[in-house]
Design a protein around this motif. Structure first.
Motif, PDB file in Angstrom:
ATOM      1  N   ALA A 241      38.922 -17.698 -40.613  1.00 48.09           N
ATOM      2  CA  ALA A 241      39.684 -18.493 -41.538  1.00 48.09           C
ATOM      3  C   ALA A 241      38.632 -19.587 -42.085  1.00 48.09           C
ATOM      4  CB  ALA A 241      40.888 -19.202 -40.954  1.00 48.09           C
ATOM      5  N   GLY A 242      37.423 -19.627 -41.574  1.00 48.83           N
ATOM      6  CA  GLY A 242      36.505 -20.571 -42.062  1.00 48.83           C
ATOM      7  C   GLY A 242      36.619 -22.032 -41.541  1.00 48.83           C
ATOM      8  N   LEU A 243      37.109 -21.889 -40.545  1.00 49.97           N
ATOM      9  CA  LEU A 243      37.492 -23.051 -39.552  1.00 49.97           C
ATOM     10  C   LEU A 243      36.447 -23.230 -38.362  1.00 49.97           C
ATOM     11  CD1 LEU A 243      41.449 -23.171 -39.694  1.00 49.97           C
ATOM     12  CD2 LEU A 243      39.698 -24.640 -41.033  1.00 49.97           C
ATOM     13  N   PRO A 244      36.185 -24.318 -38.204  1.00 42.96           N
ATOM     14  CA  PRO A 244      34.989 -24.434 -36.998  1.00 42.96           C
ATOM     15  C   PRO A 244      35.645 -23.722 -35.569  1.00 42.96           C
ATOM     16  CG  PRO A 244      35.930 -26.705 -37.450  1.00 42.96           C
ATOM     17  CD  PRO A 244      36.556 -25.732 -38.575  1.00 42.96           C
ATOM     18  N   PRO A 245      35.077 -22.957 -34.875  1.00 40.54           N
ATOM     19  CA  PRO A 245      35.656 -22.404 -33.834  1.00 40.54           C
ATOM     20  C   PRO A 245      34.937 -23.008 -32.271  1.00 40.54           C
ATOM     21  CG  PRO A 245      33.804 -21.165 -34.432  1.00 40.54           C
ATOM     22  CD  PRO A 245      33.969 -22.272 -35.390  1.00 40.54           C
ATOM     23  N   GLU A 246      33.983 -23.876 -32.453  1.00 39.63           N
ATOM     24  CA  GLU A 246      33.626 -24.403 -31.338  1.00 39.63           C
ATOM     25  C   GLU A 246      34.135 -25.073 -30.417  1.00 39.63           C
ATOM     26  OE1 GLU A 246      30.617 -24.154 -34.886  1.00 39.63           O
ATOM     27  OE2 GLU A 246      32.337 -25.237 -34.641  1.00 39.63           O
ATOM     28  N   MET A 247      35.290 -25.890 -30.654  1.00 39.13           N
ATOM     29  CA  MET A 247      36.154 -26.734 -29.797  1.00 39.13           C
ATOM     30  C   MET A 247      36.965 -25.647 -28.942  1.00 39.13           C
ATOM     31  SD  MET A 247      39.029 -29.486 -30.290  1.00 39.13           S
ATOM     32  CE  MET A 247      37.790 -30.665 -30.883  1.00 39.13           C
ATOM     33  N   LEU A 248      37.305 -24.576 -29.346  1.00 42.44           N
ATOM     34  CA  LEU A 248      37.988 -23.596 -28.694  1.00 42.44           C
ATOM     35  C   LEU A 248      36.895 -22.752 -27.832  1.00 42.44           C
ATOM     36  CD1 LEU A 248      40.948 -22.390 -30.681  1.00 42.44           C
ATOM     37  CD2 LEU A 248      40.783 -24.399 -29.349  1.00 42.44           C
ATOM     38  N   ARG A 249      35.808 -22.665 -28.357  1.00 42.09           N
ATOM     39  CA  ARG A 249      34.969 -21.820 -27.644  1.00 42.09           C
ATOM     40  C   ARG A 249      34.446 -22.631 -26.177  1.00 42.09           C
ATOM     41  NH1 ARG A 249      34.515 -17.405 -30.177  1.00 42.09           N
ATOM     42  NH2 ARG A 249      33.940 -17.292 -32.238  1.00 42.09           N
ATOM     43  N   ALA A 250      34.383 -23.870 -26.472  1.00 48.80           N
ATOM     44  CA  ALA A 250      34.089 -24.859 -25.209  1.00 48.80           C
ATOM     45  C   ALA A 250      35.205 -24.894 -24.413  1.00 48.80           C
ATOM     46  CB  ALA A 250      33.962 -26.247 -25.765  1.00 48.80           C
ATOM     47  N   ALA A 251      36.347 -24.693 -24.846  1.00 50.52           N
ATOM     48  CA  ALA A 251      37.418 -24.708 -23.765  1.00 50.52           C
ATOM     49  C   ALA A 251      37.594 -23.564 -23.001  1.00 50.52           C
ATOM     50  CB  ALA A 251      38.748 -25.163 -24.869  1.00 50.52           C
ATOM     51  N   ALA A 252      37.209 -22.521 -23.834  1.00 51.46           N
ATOM     52  CA  ALA A 252      37.209 -21.115 -22.841  1.00 51.46           C
ATOM     53  C   ALA A 252      36.123 -21.185 -21.852  1.00 51.46           C
ATOM     54  CB  ALA A 252      36.810 -20.109 -24.020  1.00 51.46           C
ATOM     55  N   THR A 254      34.985 -23.755 -20.214  1.00 48.55           N
ATOM     56  CA  THR A 254      35.369 -24.785 -19.413  1.00 48.55           C
ATOM     57  C   THR A 254      36.635 -23.932 -18.364  1.00 48.55           C
ATOM     58  OG1 THR A 254      35.384 -26.885 -20.777  1.00 48.55           O
ATOM     59  CG2 THR A 254      36.693 -26.992 -18.682  1.00 48.55           C
ATOM     60  N   LEU A 255      37.428 -23.160 -19.090  1.00 52.49           N
ATOM     61  CA  LEU A 255      38.339 -22.406 -18.207  1.00 52.49           C
ATOM     62  C   LEU A 255      37.615 -21.384 -17.194  1.00 52.49           C
ATOM     63  CD1 LEU A 255      40.901 -21.856 -20.817  1.00 52.49           C
ATOM     64  CD2 LEU A 255      41.203 -23.051 -18.656  1.00 52.49           C
ATOM     65  N   ALA A 256      36.345 -21.062 -17.918  1.00 54.46           N
ATOM     66  CA  ALA A 256      35.782 -19.857 -16.930  1.00 54.46           C
ATOM     67  C   ALA A 256      35.446 -20.546 -15.515  1.00 54.46           C
ATOM     68  CB  ALA A 256      34.497 -19.503 -17.664  1.00 54.46           C
ATOM     69  N   ARG A 257      35.307 -21.877 -15.491  1.00 57.51           N
ATOM     70  CA  ARG A 257      35.084 -22.316 -13.974  1.00 57.51           C
ATOM     71  C   ARG A 257      36.156 -22.332 -13.187  1.00 57.51           C
ATOM     72  NH1 ARG A 257      31.404 -27.699 -14.339  1.00 57.51           N
ATOM     73  NH2 ARG A 257      29.890 -27.066 -15.970  1.00 57.51           N
ATOM     74  N   TRP A 258      37.088 -21.864 -13.603  1.00 58.32           N
ATOM     75  CA  TRP A 258      38.181 -21.421 -12.573  1.00 58.32           C
ATOM     76  C   TRP A 258      38.607 -20.024 -12.384  1.00 58.32           C
ATOM     77  CZ3 TRP A 258      41.390 -25.659 -15.873  1.00 58.32           C
ATOM     78  CH2 TRP A 258      41.180 -26.752 -15.218  1.00 58.32           C
ATOM     79  N   ASN A 259      37.876 -19.085 -13.128  1.00 56.25           N
ATOM     80  CA  ASN A 259      38.056 -17.862 -12.909  1.00 56.25           C
ATOM     81  C   ASN A 259      38.132 -17.034 -11.616  1.00 56.25           C
ATOM     82  OD1 ASN A 259      38.189 -17.400 -15.666  1.00 56.25           O
ATOM     83  ND2 ASN A 259      35.983 -16.788 -15.912  1.00 56.25           N
TER      84      ASN A 259
END
Length: 279
Positions: A241-252, A254-259
């Motif tokens: 959509a032309g919107l910045p994705p970096e924040m959600l990639r960073a959140a993902a 972070t979540l990976a530390r709990w995998n």
């Protein structure tokens, strides 16, 4: 307590409003007009602050100086004060890290007593009542409490350790401000697909803040293995959509530390936070 003379560095939207509250229990609240904008001059006059010509004059006349400026300028401002060997109380009230606050405390003159401060809330105008959290020497934080007694600024002491007030301010800001950005991303994504009003309607059914539910962190950890990929999908959708994705990639990320705690119903908040702190 004898009424002190207070200096404010500098009268921005927050600084001027906080300084105006200090006038209730101060002999005068000074500000340095050298190099400041027309907007600052008008704001300071509107809030009843007393102009002085130079920083040296402000420091010479002030018993207490409150630093409230853009975070990036905090250390340079403190160095200016340090160079003039200010002999009073310096309230470092900027939104900076505990490490930077402690660094500023170390560079100020030995004649300066440093109090760590952090303002949580909106400027104290129009009925707003922010809290000024304080940490530092007990006899000095008491003076700051008295300075703001019976005003719209609620002064609250956290202890004697310089850095605690800054830590609380940034902990809250990290949630509050990031949440606002997440709203922008979520609504932007929904708008791209014509469902923004429906998104707002769904969200309006829940008014509680996740920050008041820390016990949910353990549940989040146990679901991270599913939520991380979901956020990666959302990030891809933002990018499309032309919107910045970096924040959600960073959140993902972070979540990976709990995998490794997939669907673990016995996980506690302490367990989850300990695992989050491990790289």
């Amino acid at each position: 307590m004898d009424q002190p003379t207070v200096g404010i560095l500098h009268p921005g939207s927050m600084g001027a409003a906080v300084a105006a509250c200090a006038t209730t229990n101060a002999t005068a609240v000074l500000w340095c007009e050298s190099g400041r904008s027309v907007a600052s001059v008008e704001r300071a006059a509107r809030f009843g602050l007393t102009p002085v010509a130079t920083l040296a004059e402000l420091l010479d006349r002030s018993d207490i100086v409150i630093s409230l400026c853009p975070p990036a300028a905090a250390e340079d401002l403190a160095r200016d004060v340090a160079g003039r060997r200010f002999a009073g109380v310096y309230v470092e009230a900027n939104a900076i890290s505990p490490v930077r606050t402690q660094r500023i405390a170390s560079l100020l003159s030995p004649t300066t007593t440093v109090v760590d401060g952090g303002v949580v809330g909106s400027p104290p105008v129009g009925g707003k009542t922010p809290t000024l959290y304080l940490s530092g020497p007990a006899e000095v934080t008491t003076r700051i409490e008295e300075l703001f007694a019976d005003t719209a600024v609620q002064a609250t002491v956290l202890g004697t350790e310089v850095g605690k007030a800054s830590a609380l301010k940034l902990s809250y800001a990290s949630f509050q401000k990031t949440s606002r950005l997440l709203v922008a991303l979520a609504v932007g994504m929904a708008r791209e697909h014509g469902v923004d009003q429906e998104l707002i309607e769904v969200a309006s059914r829940r008014t509680d803040s996740y920050l008041s539910e820390p016990e949910y962190v353990a549940k989040t950890a146990s679901r991270a293995w599913r939520w991380g990929p979901e956020l990666e999908e959302a990030a891809d959708t933002l990018a499309a959509a032309g919107l910045p994705p970096e924040m959600l990639r960073a959140a993902a990320s972070t979540l990976a530390r709990w995998n490794d705690v997939k669907d673990d119903g016995s996980l506690t908040l302490t367990d989850a936070l300990d695992r989050l702190a491990q790289p």
